[in-house]
Scaffold this motif. Structure first.
Motif, PDB file in Angstrom:
ATOM      1  N   ALA A  74       0.831  -1.204   0.000  1.00 32.97           N
ATOM      2  CA  ALA A  74       0.000   0.000   0.000  1.00 32.97           C
ATOM      3  C   ALA A  74       0.866   1.255   0.000  1.00 32.97           C
ATOM      4  CB  ALA A  74      -0.915  -0.002   1.219  1.00 32.97           C
ATOM      5  N   THR A  75       0.414   2.282  -0.694  1.00 33.54           N
ATOM      6  CA  THR A  75       1.078   3.584  -0.711  1.00 33.54           C
ATOM      7  C   THR A  75       0.067   4.656  -0.346  1.00 33.54           C
ATOM      8  OG1 THR A  75       0.608   3.854  -3.078  1.00 33.54           O
ATOM      9  CG2 THR A  75       2.735   2.870  -2.478  1.00 33.54           C
ATOM     10  N   LEU A  76       0.560   5.795   0.057  1.00 38.14           N
ATOM     11  CA  LEU A  76      -0.310   6.886   0.492  1.00 38.14           C
ATOM     12  C   LEU A  76      -0.932   7.611  -0.692  1.00 38.14           C
ATOM     13  CD1 LEU A  76       1.978   8.356   3.277  1.00 38.14           C
ATOM     14  CD2 LEU A  76      -0.135   7.097   3.628  1.00 38.14           C
ATOM     15  N   SER A  77      -2.061   8.237  -0.439  1.00 35.83           N
ATOM     16  CA  SER A  77      -2.675   9.091  -1.451  1.00 35.83           C
ATOM     17  C   SER A  77      -1.815  10.332  -1.645  1.00 35.83           C
ATOM     18  CB  SER A  77      -4.086   9.492  -1.014  1.00 35.83           C
ATOM     19  OG  SER A  77      -4.026  10.330   0.133  1.00 35.83           O
ATOM     20  N   ALA A  78      -2.105  11.077  -2.695  1.00 37.00           N
ATOM     21  CA  ALA A  78      -1.315  12.280  -2.983  1.00 37.00           C
ATOM     22  C   ALA A  78      -1.397  13.275  -1.837  1.00 37.00           C
ATOM     23  CB  ALA A  78      -1.803  12.918  -4.279  1.00 37.00           C
ATOM     24  N   ALA A  79      -2.601  13.448  -1.270  1.00 35.65           N
ATOM     25  CA  ALA A  79      -2.763  14.411  -0.175  1.00 35.65           C
ATOM     26  C   ALA A  79      -2.006  13.961   1.064  1.00 35.65           C
ATOM     27  CB  ALA A  79      -4.245  14.594   0.150  1.00 35.65           C
ATOM     28  N   ALA A  80      -2.074  12.664   1.376  1.00 36.25           N
ATOM     29  CA  ALA A  80      -1.365  12.170   2.558  1.00 36.25           C
ATOM     30  C   ALA A  80       0.135  12.163   2.335  1.00 36.25           C
ATOM     31  CB  ALA A  80      -1.849  10.759   2.888  1.00 36.25           C
ATOM     32  N   ARG A  81       0.554  11.853   1.113  1.00 32.07           N
ATOM     33  CA  ARG A  81       1.980  11.790   0.805  1.00 32.07           C
ATOM     34  C   ARG A  81       2.614  13.162   0.825  1.00 32.07           C
ATOM     35  NH1 ARG A  81       1.302   9.020  -3.286  1.00 32.07           N
ATOM     36  NH2 ARG A  81       1.306  10.658  -4.862  1.00 32.07           N
ATOM     37  N   GLN A  82       1.823  14.178   0.546  1.00 34.35           N
ATOM     38  CA  GLN A  82       2.365  15.530   0.446  1.00 34.35           C
ATOM     39  C   GLN A  82       2.955  16.001   1.771  1.00 34.35           C
ATOM     40  OE1 GLN A  82      -0.553  18.537  -0.687  1.00 34.35           O
ATOM     41  NE2 GLN A  82       0.809  19.173  -2.276  1.00 34.35           N
ATOM     42  N   ARG A  83       2.270  15.704   2.865  1.00 34.75           N
ATOM     43  CA  ARG A  83       2.749  16.070   4.212  1.00 34.75           C
ATOM     44  C   ARG A  83       3.130  17.543   4.301  1.00 34.75           C
ATOM     45  NH1 ARG A  83       7.513  12.275   5.810  1.00 34.75           N
ATOM     46  NH2 ARG A  83       8.322  13.209   3.911  1.00 34.75           N
ATOM     47  N   ALA A  84       2.503  18.389   3.511  1.00 35.93           N
ATOM     48  CA  ALA A  84       2.899  19.797   3.445  1.00 35.93           C
ATOM     49  C   ALA A  84       2.052  20.635   4.395  1.00 35.93           C
ATOM     50  CB  ALA A  84       2.740  20.309   2.016  1.00 35.93           C
ATOM     51  N   GLY A  85       2.629  21.762   4.785  1.00 31.83           N
ATOM     52  CA  GLY A  85       1.854  22.773   5.485  1.00 31.83           C
ATOM     53  C   GLY A  85       1.623  22.522   6.948  1.00 31.83           C
ATOM     54  N   GLY A  86       2.476  21.733   7.617  1.00 29.47           N
ATOM     55  CA  GLY A  86       2.258  21.492   9.040  1.00 29.47           C
ATOM     56  C   GLY A  86       2.384  22.755   9.868  1.00 29.47           C
ATOM     57  N   TYR A  87       3.411  23.544   9.615  1.00 24.81           N
ATOM     58  CA  TYR A  87       3.592  24.806  10.342  1.00 24.81           C
ATOM     59  C   TYR A  87       2.466  25.786  10.012  1.00 24.81           C
ATOM     60  CZ  TYR A  87       8.373  23.252  11.384  1.00 24.81           C
ATOM     61  OH  TYR A  87       9.469  22.548  11.830  1.00 24.81           O
ATOM     62  N   PHE A  88       2.090  25.826   8.749  1.00 21.21           N
ATOM     63  CA  PHE A  88       1.005  26.713   8.341  1.00 21.21           C
ATOM     64  C   PHE A  88      -0.298  26.307   9.034  1.00 21.21           C
ATOM     65  CE2 PHE A  88      -2.603  27.667   5.598  1.00 21.21           C
ATOM     66  CZ  PHE A  88      -2.405  29.000   5.286  1.00 21.21           C
ATOM     67  N   ALA A  89      -0.580  25.002   9.070  1.00 17.41           N
ATOM     68  CA  ALA A  89      -1.805  24.522   9.707  1.00 17.41           C
ATOM     69  C   ALA A  89      -1.831  24.896  11.185  1.00 17.41           C
ATOM     70  CB  ALA A  89      -1.928  23.011   9.531  1.00 17.41           C
ATOM     71  N   ASP A  90      -0.697  24.742  11.866  1.00 16.42           N
ATOM     72  CA  ASP A  90      -0.638  25.117  13.280  1.00 16.42           C
ATOM     73  C   ASP A  90      -0.908  26.603  13.471  1.00 16.42           C
ATOM     74  OD1 ASP A  90      -0.019  22.519  13.952  1.00 16.42           O
ATOM     75  OD2 ASP A  90       2.144  22.856  13.985  1.00 16.42           O
ATOM     76  N   TRP A  91      -0.347  27.415  12.576  1.00 18.17           N
ATOM     77  CA  TRP A  91      -0.555  28.868  12.685  1.00 18.17           C
ATOM     78  C   TRP A  91      -2.017  29.227  12.470  1.00 18.17           C
ATOM     79  CZ3 TRP A  91      -1.146  32.262   8.155  1.00 18.17           C
ATOM     80  CH2 TRP A  91      -1.273  33.611   8.510  1.00 18.17           C
ATOM     81  N   VAL A  92      -2.664  28.612  11.484  1.00 14.44           N
ATOM     82  CA  VAL A  92      -4.083  28.877  11.233  1.00 14.44           C
ATOM     83  C   VAL A  92      -4.922  28.446  12.425  1.00 14.44           C
ATOM     84  CG1 VAL A  92      -6.070  28.220   9.819  1.00 14.44           C
ATOM     85  CG2 VAL A  92      -3.895  28.797   8.733  1.00 14.44           C
ATOM     86  N   MET A  93      -4.592  27.301  13.018  1.00 17.40           N
ATOM     87  CA  MET A  93      -5.326  26.846  14.199  1.00 17.40           C
ATOM     88  C   MET A  93      -5.207  27.860  15.334  1.00 17.40           C
ATOM     89  SD  MET A  93      -6.819  23.810  13.751  1.00 17.40           S
ATOM     90  CE  MET A  93      -6.847  22.965  15.320  1.00 17.40           C
ATOM     91  N   ASP A  94      -4.022  28.438  15.487  1.00 17.99           N
ATOM     92  CA  ASP A  94      -3.824  29.438  16.541  1.00 17.99           C
ATOM     93  C   ASP A  94      -4.539  30.749  16.241  1.00 17.99           C
ATOM     94  OD1 ASP A  94      -2.262  27.716  18.013  1.00 17.99           O
ATOM     95  OD2 ASP A  94      -0.373  28.445  17.185  1.00 17.99           O
TER      96      ASP A  94
END
Length: 741
Positions: free
Chosen positions: A341-361
């Motif tokens: 099994a391999t990840l979907s494109a969205a899951a594989r991207q793993r992008a925007g973790g810092y951005f997501a945290d900032w938006v949550m804050d």
């Protein structure tokens, strides 16, 4: 004769006894005459034989002889055992009946989250990150893929559907306890050998809901539910048997599949299938089912978004177990093993973790970190730009930075209106909830602050071609004595235009200009552009001794790009509850009040363009594009910056150590400018060229040695004679002296 007398006497005695007892003896029947025969021998009384038979037989053999003194103890133990078994059985039966009577319908148990989820969408409306506990919806043992059901059974409880399975797998439990005793010296430590029913009982916390009065946090609650003691194992077994009494096997499996945590914030197999593969749990194939079932052992460690290879290796083990249990043929297993099994494109991207945290804050806490609802947030993130920033940072550190360096870097890319399109808060691109150097690190800005000094001068009517003097100067600072700045090059260039001073990042002309136009005016312009941090009071203000965040600085430069209006950087576009169409919140950022006039901003843009064309920012230049920017390096190179913009986007880069260790051989014109170049080269690739909104000064002055003239459309003709230039210089010096500069 004597015999006759004796017989007569006996008859007389019998007659008297008969009269005394009230009976009469009838005449004896006529019988044949008795024949004389020898009297029979008397036998021993039967009582003697009965007394003999009541005594235990004498033990025979050596073993019997040894056990003979303990037989009474063994009998006592046996009697206590079966009586105790009856009592314990009765207690367990009552407990099972009690727990069974308290169990609700399974529909009330499938969603066991104590908080809601947040789904973050990028600018295109595609999901790029999740926060909170994601629940994809209820699935049942009948609606999921058969591969998934079989993978769970083969991995967690292969005897689950057997008729004698009453909620406890005694064989697996005993084997686990022996193994734990051998490995850890404690039978309750380590693998528990729990059945699926027992695991479900633990997921339900034995019927105890989360209560803030009993547990300080959800984490503490879950740890308490997972704790293993002898008493807790007894409760777990009792609750499991109650579940077997109340529910069918399929219903227990349904609760388990919906409540199990599977990593990356996924609660239940439907959420996990959507999170990792972008499909429903009803659609997963054998390798995908095996990977998800493998997560049950250690969700965080085996999460494919954390380490895909580890997750695939665990999935291979589950495929083997499925084949051994008869759910896959050898050929089917071989095919699945060859196609993990391999990840979907969205899951594989793993992008925007810092951005997501900032938006949550940036959103209301009761709709983000503490939400009890399922929330959807649409953001400004552009995956193409986010990937460009991440790839650029990785490339530079792999190719330009010495191996083992602990230096950190951060990147922010935004539009001219403050909409953040990409954000990297550190070198580790896979983390969530980590320290974000783009938004949380307050660092000295160095020469990256100088555009606000020159912008103030332009707003007050000065020209980029006005002349400053780079010469040794000191300023008196009350309480601190003399302040005598020097240039990075430790030399002095003499008279030079404002554009040249900015282009070469000369310190003394910047301080002199700040003192001339008014330090408070500079402070006001910087604050109005969005620098919220406390700004220095002394003349060193012009050299960026104050602290700011990369996000603030990049937003302030966006104000220069858009023509002089302040912006509030933002990432949240709208927030709504899942299932609702109307948003509860909408973007609170964007362009705000004007800070400097558009003509001043356009002239400042031209000056910053010269910095990249032939000054300290040359490494940031991109072929075919007009780029404006400014370098910045603080005292002892503890911080290095480059912030710049094209006609469409502004980007900021910071580099340094978290512990303020000085950088070695790094200035803003070096690695930060290269990171900026690599980022924006990827961002601008394929886009139509947009010119910078800049104004080229119409009046020109003589070219002093080392200056750079305009390279714009009006050419570089000299409009002043040497005598006129000297007059301008003298007037400027007189003005500086008169105003205390």
């Amino acid at each position: 004769m004597a015999q006759s007398d004796a017989e007569n006497g006996a008859s007389t005695i019998r007659a008297k006894v008969g009269r005394m007892t009230g009976t009469r003896r009838s005449k004896p029947p006529l019988v044949a005459e008795k024949r004389s025969r020898p009297a029979p021998k008397r036998r021993k009384p039967a009582a003697t034989s009965r007394r003999t038979s009541s005594r235990p037989a004498k033990p025979r053999g050596v073993i019997g002889t040894l056990l003979w003194p303990f037989k009474w103890l063994l009998i006592l133990i046996w009697r206590l055992f079966w009586r105790g078994t009856v009592v314990v059985g009765a207690i367990v039966g009552v407990a099972v009946f009690y727990y069974a009577s308290t169990l609700p319908p399974i529909e009330d148990l499938v969603d066991g989250r104590t908080r809601g989820s947040v789904t973050l969408l990028d600018a295109r409306g595609e999901t790029f990150a999740w926060r909170g506990d994601q629940f994809g919806g209820m699935v049942t043992a009948d609606t999921v893929s058969p591969h998934l059901r079989n993978a769970i059974i083969a991995t967690e409880d292969k005897r689950f559907y057997n008729w004698y399975h009453i909620g406890i797998d005694f064989y697996a439990t005993a084997a686990a306890m022996v193994r734990n005793q051998r490995l850890y010296g404690n039978p309750l430590r380590g693998a528990g050998g729990s059945s699926i029913t027992q695991q479900t009982a633990k997921l339900l916390c034995y019927g105890r809901p989360f209560d803030l009065n009993a547990w300080e946090s959800e984490t503490e609650y879950e740890q308490d539910c997972r704790s293993t003691t002898l008493w807790r194992k007894i409760v777990e077994a009792t609750y499991a048997m109650a579940m077997e009494t109340r529910y069918t096997k399929d219903e227990i499996l349904t609760i388990y599949m919906n409540r199990a945590y599977l990593g990356a914030g996924s609660r239940g197999f439907e959420a996990a299938a959507q999170r990792y593969f972008g499909i429903s749990a009803a659609e997963v194939n054998a390798p995908q089912a095996a990977m998800m079932a493998g997560l049950l052992k250690a969700p965080s460690s085996f999460s494919p978004t954390r380490n895909l290879q580890t997750a695939q290796d665990r999935g291979a083990t589950v495929l083997r177990l499925m084949r051994e249990a008869g759910y896959l043929t050898a050929e089917e297993e071989a095919t699945a093993q060859a196609n993990p099994a391999t990840l979907s494109a969205a899951a594989r991207q793993r992008a925007g973790g810092y951005f997501a945290d900032w938006v949550m804050d940036s959103g209301p806490n009761f709709f983000t970190e503490q939400t009890t609802e399922d929330v959807i947030i649409r953001t400004t993130l552009e995956p193409r730009i986010q990937n460009a920033a991440e790839e650029a940072l990785t490339w530079v550190f792999e190719n330009k930075v010495r191996e083992g360096s602990q230096a950190q870097a951060a990147i922010v890319v935004m539009s001219a209106d403050g909409a953040v399109r990409g954000m990297v808060g550190g070198r580790d691109l896979t983390v969530a909830g980590a320290f974000n150097r783009a938004t949380q690190a307050l660092r000295q800005t160095g020469s990256a602050f100088k555009p606000f000094v020159y912008g103030t001068a332009l707003e007050l009517g000065m020209s980029p071609l006005d002349v400053l003097v780079d010469e040794p100067r000191c300023w008196s600072v009350p309480g601190s004595g003399e302040y005598c700045p020097s240039n990075y090059t430790n030399d002095f260039a003499g008279p030079m235009t404002m554009v040249e001073a900015l282009q070469q990042s000369r310190n003394i002309p910047a301080v002199a200009l700040s003192e001339t136009v008014g330090r408070e005016n500079v402070r006001t312009v910087a604050e109005n552009f969005g620098i919220d941090s406390d700004l220095a009071n002394g003349p060193a203000l012009a050299l960026g001794t104050s602290e700011s965040t990369l996000l603030e600085m990049t937003g302030a430069y966006a104000g220069i790009l858009n023509g002089g209006s302040a912006v509030k950087p933002y990432g949240l576009v709208e927030l709504r509850l899942m299932g609702d169409d109307a948003p509860l919140l909408e973007a609170a950022g964007g362009i705000r009040e004007r800070v400097i006039q558009e003509d001043a901003a356009r002239q400042l843009t031209w000056m910053m363009y010269q910095v990249v064309e032939g000054g300290s920012g040359r490494r940031a230049a991109i072929d075919g594009w007009e780029i404006a920017g400014k370098t910045g390096t603080t005292n002892r190179a503890r911080d290095a910056w480059f912030i710049g913009f094209s006609g469409d986007y502004v980007a900021g880069v910071w580099m340094g150590y978290d512990d303020n260790t000085p950088l070695t051989g790094v200035t803003g014109s070096g690695l930060p400018a290269e990171i900026w170049h690599e980022t924006m080269r990827r961002v601008l690739d394929g886009l139509p060229v947009t010119p910078l909104p800049m104004t080229i000064p119409q009046t020109q002055v003589p070219q002093f040695e080392g200056t750079v003239t305009s390279t714009g459309q009006n050419g570089g003709g000299l409009g002043y004679s040497e005598e006129q230039a000297n007059d301008i210089i003298q007037d400027l010096l007189i003005d500086l002296i008169t105003n205390g500069g």
